[in-house]
Design a protein around this motif. Sequence first.
Motif, PDB file in Angstrom:
ATOM      1  N   LEU A 204       2.598  -0.402 -12.274  1.00  0.00           N
ATOM      2  CA  LEU A 204       1.494  -1.353 -12.107  1.00  0.00           C
ATOM      3  C   LEU A 204       1.793  -2.348 -10.986  1.00  0.00           C
ATOM      4  O   LEU A 204       0.896  -2.719 -10.218  1.00  0.00           O
ATOM      5  N   ALA A 205       3.051  -2.756 -10.874  1.00  0.00           N
ATOM      6  CA  ALA A 205       3.419  -3.658  -9.785  1.00  0.00           C
ATOM      7  C   ALA A 205       3.227  -2.966  -8.435  1.00  0.00           C
ATOM      8  O   ALA A 205       2.774  -3.588  -7.462  1.00  0.00           O
ATOM      9  N   PHE A 206       3.555  -1.680  -8.384  1.00  0.00           N
ATOM     10  CA  PHE A 206       3.358  -0.949  -7.135  1.00  0.00           C
ATOM     11  C   PHE A 206       1.873  -0.846  -6.814  1.00  0.00           C
ATOM     12  O   PHE A 206       1.466  -1.018  -5.657  1.00  0.00           O
ATOM     13  N   ALA A 207       1.039  -0.599  -7.828  1.00  0.00           N
ATOM     14  CA  ALA A 207      -0.403  -0.551  -7.604  1.00  0.00           C
ATOM     15  C   ALA A 207      -0.904  -1.877  -7.049  1.00  0.00           C
ATOM     16  O   ALA A 207      -1.732  -1.918  -6.122  1.00  0.00           O
ATOM     17  N   ARG A 208      -0.403  -2.979  -7.577  1.00  0.00           N
ATOM     18  CA  ARG A 208      -0.820  -4.299  -7.064  1.00  0.00           C
ATOM     19  C   ARG A 208      -0.419  -4.456  -5.601  1.00  0.00           C
ATOM     20  O   ARG A 208      -1.149  -5.062  -4.807  1.00  0.00           O
ATOM     21  N   SER A 209       0.738  -3.896  -5.232  1.00  0.00           N
ATOM     22  CA  SER A 209       1.196  -4.026  -3.849  1.00  0.00           C
ATOM     23  C   SER A 209       0.281  -3.304  -2.871  1.00  0.00           C
ATOM     24  O   SER A 209       0.297  -3.597  -1.672  1.00  0.00           O
ATOM     25  N   LEU A 210      -0.511  -2.360  -3.384  1.00  0.00           N
ATOM     26  CA  LEU A 210      -1.452  -1.631  -2.542  1.00  0.00           C
ATOM     27  C   LEU A 210      -2.776  -2.366  -2.385  1.00  0.00           C
ATOM     28  O   LEU A 210      -3.660  -1.903  -1.664  1.00  0.00           O
ATOM     29  N   GLY A 211      -2.937  -3.483  -3.095  1.00  0.00           N
ATOM     30  CA  GLY A 211      -4.118  -4.318  -2.901  1.00  0.00           C
ATOM     31  C   GLY A 211      -5.216  -4.150  -3.929  1.00  0.00           C
ATOM     32  O   GLY A 211      -6.324  -4.641  -3.709  1.00  0.00           O
ATOM     33  N   VAL A 212      -4.931  -3.474  -5.065  1.00  0.00           N
ATOM     34  CA  VAL A 212      -5.972  -3.366  -6.086  1.00  0.00           C
ATOM     35  C   VAL A 212      -6.212  -4.741  -6.704  1.00  0.00           C
ATOM     36  O   VAL A 212      -5.323  -5.597  -6.740  1.00  0.00           O
TER      37      VAL A 212
END
Length: 341
Positions: A204-212
């Motif tokens: 989830l942290a990685f998903a946030r790093s993509l700008g979601v």
Amino acid sequence: MRALVITAPGAAEIREVDEPVAGPGEVVVDVRRAGICGTDIEFFTGEMAYLHTGHAEYPIRIGHEWAGVVSEVGQGVDRDWLGARVTGDTMLGCGRCRRCTQGLQHVCAERFELGIRGGLPGALAEKVAVPASSLHRLSDDVDDVAGALVEPGGNAQRSVQAAQLSPGDRCLVTGPGTIGLLCALFARAAGAEVHVLGRSERSLAFARSLGVEGAWTEDTLPDLAWDAVIEASNAPHLPARALDLVEPGKRVVYVGLAGSPSTIDTRDLALRDVTAVGILSASPGLAGTIEAYASGAVDPRPLVAATVALEDLPGILAGERPAGAGPGPKIHVSLREEGRP
């Protein structure tokens, strides 16, 4: 040449095999980069359904996410392909049946699937032979890393297209694996507000790093109106949950596959006037994905956590995480002569 061969459940090795020869209508591609996906892992574990239906058997040479350079053309193939940087379609229909003539070769009953179905050797090797008709050129704006992500990107592009998102719509993607995250990137490129549902804080942290806009667990998911839900997980209960979450009159897209049966209540589907769409293949989405990558509308490269050598693959399939791997979900193999970039 060297190639990865899975010989039995839990058993894989690098073997010296004969180099492919371009038959009529075919080309040989020098593979420069290839990816590992969940289907490949299922072949290694023995869980892949085709092993149990007779569509595949051991030994098998896997690999269907790839980019390379055409080094040989067969009879009847335009020599302009020589030296071209390319990727290619995984789904290879018979070309004669009603489905194929309607442009639906990816659901042809007699299809081959590169490195997956029908014994056609895959691209986790130094060279691969494919029909020239399956090729897609890569421009200089699409490097080898992105080129080997065209196939999963095609699945995501089709999923977002099926969701019929408009700018400002709110989209939930369940499952932050490679396909799910690519769906999130394509949905953002379409102007949607994108949220991701997952399990581990790392993903989830990685998903946030993509700008979601939001990345949630099932326990923390806010009560929002979802104009589309793209179900890209392997969890058997989430297809039904996706139907519960989507707004009436809107769309659910199913691109993930669970290892065991999942069910939905079609009464909910009908009474809420929801449209459900299933996505099998990248085939109709390959050209659009290349265009999106070339324009910069979607950049898939951050998803690659590590790039390894062919010899490292047996351990990767067995669950080893490469030293120094980043947070992304995708492992790539470099087959360039100069070694790993």
